[in-house]
Structure formats: C-alpha cells, structure tokens
Write a protein that holds these residues in place. Structure first.
Motif, PDB file in Angstrom:
ATOM      1  N   ARG A 151      30.974  96.840  45.578  1.00 46.88           N
ATOM      2  CA  ARG A 151      29.897  96.183  46.328  1.00 46.88           C
ATOM      3  C   ARG A 151      29.206  95.125  45.465  1.00 46.88           C
ATOM      4  O   ARG A 151      28.956  94.015  45.900  1.00 46.88           O
ATOM      5  CB  ARG A 151      28.887  97.215  46.835  1.00 46.88           C
ATOM      6  CG  ARG A 151      29.420  98.123  47.930  1.00 46.88           C
ATOM      7  CD  ARG A 151      28.332  98.928  48.617  1.00 46.88           C
ATOM      8  NE  ARG A 151      27.496  99.700  47.714  1.00 46.88           N
ATOM      9  CZ  ARG A 151      27.756 100.950  47.316  1.00 46.88           C
ATOM     10  NH1 ARG A 151      28.832 101.568  47.753  1.00 46.88           N
ATOM     11  NH2 ARG A 151      26.932 101.582  46.503  1.00 46.88           N
ATOM     12  N   LYS A 177      32.010  90.516  53.127  1.00 42.89           N
ATOM     13  CA  LYS A 177      30.791  91.086  53.722  1.00 42.89           C
ATOM     14  C   LYS A 177      30.977  92.562  54.030  1.00 42.89           C
ATOM     15  O   LYS A 177      30.068  93.372  53.817  1.00 42.89           O
ATOM     16  CB  LYS A 177      30.411  90.324  54.984  1.00 42.89           C
ATOM     17  CG  LYS A 177      29.843  88.958  54.711  1.00 42.89           C
ATOM     18  CD  LYS A 177      29.519  88.215  55.994  1.00 42.89           C
ATOM     19  CE  LYS A 177      29.056  86.799  55.707  1.00 42.89           C
ATOM     20  NZ  LYS A 177      28.829  86.030  56.941  1.00 42.89           N
ATOM     21  N   ASP A 178      32.172  92.907  54.527  1.00 37.70           N
ATOM     22  CA  ASP A 178      32.463  94.323  54.796  1.00 37.70           C
ATOM     23  C   ASP A 178      32.425  95.150  53.512  1.00 37.70           C
ATOM     24  O   ASP A 178      31.938  96.281  53.512  1.00 37.70           O
ATOM     25  CB  ASP A 178      33.823  94.482  55.478  1.00 37.70           C
ATOM     26  CG  ASP A 178      33.820  93.978  56.909  1.00 37.70           C
ATOM     27  OD1 ASP A 178      32.723  93.785  57.478  1.00 37.70           O
ATOM     28  OD2 ASP A 178      34.925  93.780  57.453  1.00 37.70           O
ATOM     29  N   HIS A 192      34.481  87.425  55.828  1.00 39.05           N
ATOM     30  CA  HIS A 192      34.147  88.644  56.589  1.00 39.05           C
ATOM     31  C   HIS A 192      34.533  89.890  55.804  1.00 39.05           C
ATOM     32  O   HIS A 192      33.796  90.882  55.795  1.00 39.05           O
ATOM     33  CB  HIS A 192      34.832  88.638  57.957  1.00 39.05           C
ATOM     34  CG  HIS A 192      34.249  87.661  58.922  1.00 39.05           C
ATOM     35  ND1 HIS A 192      32.946  87.723  59.363  1.00 39.05           N
ATOM     36  CD2 HIS A 192      34.794  86.575  59.512  1.00 39.05           C
ATOM     37  CE1 HIS A 192      32.714  86.731  60.189  1.00 39.05           C
ATOM     38  NE2 HIS A 192      33.822  86.010  60.299  1.00 39.05           N
ATOM     39  N   TYR A 193      35.684  89.816  55.150  1.00 37.96           N
ATOM     40  CA  TYR A 193      36.125  90.970  54.371  1.00 37.96           C
ATOM     41  C   TYR A 193      35.159  91.248  53.212  1.00 37.96           C
ATOM     42  O   TYR A 193      34.816  92.401  52.950  1.00 37.96           O
ATOM     43  CB  TYR A 193      37.549  90.755  53.845  1.00 37.96           C
ATOM     44  CG  TYR A 193      38.071  91.965  53.126  1.00 37.96           C
ATOM     45  CD1 TYR A 193      38.364  93.133  53.812  1.00 37.96           C
ATOM     46  CD2 TYR A 193      38.233  91.955  51.744  1.00 37.96           C
ATOM     47  CE1 TYR A 193      38.807  94.268  53.147  1.00 37.96           C
ATOM     48  CE2 TYR A 193      38.683  93.072  51.072  1.00 37.96           C
ATOM     49  CZ  TYR A 193      38.969  94.225  51.785  1.00 37.96           C
ATOM     50  OH  TYR A 193      39.405  95.345  51.126  1.00 37.96           O
ATOM     51  N   THR A 226      28.834  95.855  52.493  1.00 38.76           N
ATOM     52  CA  THR A 226      28.099  96.828  53.303  1.00 38.76           C
ATOM     53  C   THR A 226      28.757  98.193  53.393  1.00 38.76           C
ATOM     54  O   THR A 226      28.062  99.192  53.597  1.00 38.76           O
ATOM     55  CB  THR A 226      27.895  96.294  54.735  1.00 38.76           C
ATOM     56  OG1 THR A 226      29.180  96.025  55.316  1.00 38.76           O
ATOM     57  CG2 THR A 226      27.042  95.048  54.730  1.00 38.76           C
ATOM     58  N   ALA A 227      30.079  98.258  53.227  1.00 40.31           N
ATOM     59  CA  ALA A 227      30.743  99.519  53.554  1.00 40.31           C
ATOM     60  C   ALA A 227      31.583 100.152  52.452  1.00 40.31           C
ATOM     61  O   ALA A 227      31.998 101.299  52.598  1.00 40.31           O
ATOM     62  CB  ALA A 227      31.620  99.310  54.784  1.00 40.31           C
ATOM     63  N   ASP A 228      31.864  99.444  51.366  1.00 39.65           N
ATOM     64  CA  ASP A 228      32.731 100.051  50.352  1.00 39.65           C
ATOM     65  C   ASP A 228      32.007 101.225  49.684  1.00 39.65           C
ATOM     66  O   ASP A 228      30.804 101.165  49.431  1.00 39.65           O
ATOM     67  CB  ASP A 228      33.147  99.030  49.288  1.00 39.65           C
ATOM     68  CG  ASP A 228      34.329  99.512  48.479  1.00 39.65           C
ATOM     69  OD1 ASP A 228      35.466  99.237  48.892  1.00 39.65           O
ATOM     70  OD2 ASP A 228      34.113 100.172  47.445  1.00 39.65           O
TER      71      ASP A 228
END
Length: 201
Positions: free
Chosen positions: A195, A183-184, A180-181, A187-189
């Motif tokens: 990324r 994936k985060d 999950h981390y 999408t969000a870094d």
C-alpha cells in the motif's frame, strides 16, 4: 610585441598538444560513452550490415546478458534504437526466461525496454501481456511455507512486490487500467508495504 604573440601561440600549442594526447588516451573511459557505442555497434550490425539477426539479438545479446545488471544500460539503448516490432520480440523473449532466482529481473528489464519504445501501439498485445506479468508480481509469494519472521524470505517477497508496484507506476503511468490497479492496491492490499509503495509511486 611579435615575440610575445609567438611565445603565446607556442604556449597554446603545447597545451593543445597535451590536451589532444590526453583525450586520445582517455576518451572512452566514461562508462556512458562505452555503453552507447557498444549499443550502437549491435544496432549497426543488426540494421545496416545484417550480420546479426533478431534471433541473435534475442539469444546472444539479450539472452546472455539480461541477468547482468552492468549490461542493462546497453540493452536499453539497443531497445531505444531499433524498431518497436523487434523490441516486442525481445520483450517476449525476456518474458519466457526463468527469472525467479534473480528476483524477476527479466520482467523488470522487459518493462524498461518497453519504456524505450516510442510507438507502443505497434506492440500493444506484448505490452498488455507484460503488464499482466508485472501485475502478478505485486502478489508474488514463495511456493513453500515460511514464517514471517524468516528475514531472508520476507525481504525477498517484499522487494519483488515493491519493485513490481514501482514498475507499474513508472512504465504504465498513462494507462488507466494501471492507475485503477494502483488505487486498488492502495485501498485493498493486505500488505502495508505494498500500500505504501503504491501511494509513493
């Protein structure tokens, strides 16, 4: 006929003598053998002879050699040969070392040691603590102000962050929180190289 057989055996004998001599003089030239036997000697002294303690392993073996990458294979072999609870103590020891000057090689070595543990359930709290520290490195930055055009500082920050992402993907590949981390991060870094590293990992 007999003379040919005897001559053949004599030739084979000479070749075997040469080969045995060569092995005796070059047997331990291969680095992997040296690393394995070095690790095994430490493990033997620790487990069988009792001549070194876990404190000695932590301070005299891992403590003195974690900064030297030529020792890492020996240290990882040791971690793979000893009981998980002792590896947990070694990982804790590595986590408290100040590795910032060495690009946090202490934490990355600790993660590789964790990968050598067959039964991680014995050291779950240590593994989770280490995961948190490596996860923090994905956001690593220098404590002082620098501009993006400072090549040396920028390269250092990128190397540490990318290594942290790659380590999480490799060591915690079966951990849902880690996935999950990652994936985060994808999408969000706010850094493109982080990324990309998360996607490739």
């Amino acid at each position: 006929m007999y003379i040919l057989v005897v001559k053949h055996l004599a030739d084979v004998s000479i070749m075997l003598e040469w080969f045995i001599g060569w092995i005796a003089s070059n047997a331990f030239l291969h680095r992997k053998f040296l690393e394995y036997f070095c690790a095994w000697e430490f493990v033997w002294q620790f487990e069988k002879e009792g001549s070194i303690s876990i404190e000695d392993l932590k301070t005299e073996v891992f403590g003195k050699h974690w900064q030297d990458e030529t020792w890492h294979e020996v240290l990882l072999l040791i971690a793979g040969m000893i009981d998980a609870k002792f590896v947990g103590e070694i990982i804790n020891h590595l986590m408290v070392q100040d590795g910032e000057d060495k690009k946090f090689i202490n934490l990355f070595l600790a993660a590789k040691c964790l990968a050598e543990v067959r039964n991680r359930s014995v050291i779950v709290s240590v593994a989770n603590k280490l995961f948190g520290k490596v996860k923090d490195l994905t956001k690593y930055d220098l404590w002082y102000y620098y501009t993006y055009d400072k090549a040396e500082e920028t390269k250092l920050v990128q190397e540490v962050r990318i290594q942290a992402v790659v380590t999480i993907a490799a060591i915690w590949k079966d951990n849902r929180d880690a996935l999950h981390y990652l994936k985060d991060l994808i999408t969000a870094d706010n850094k493109n190289y982080v990324r990309c590293a998360a996607i490739e990992a």
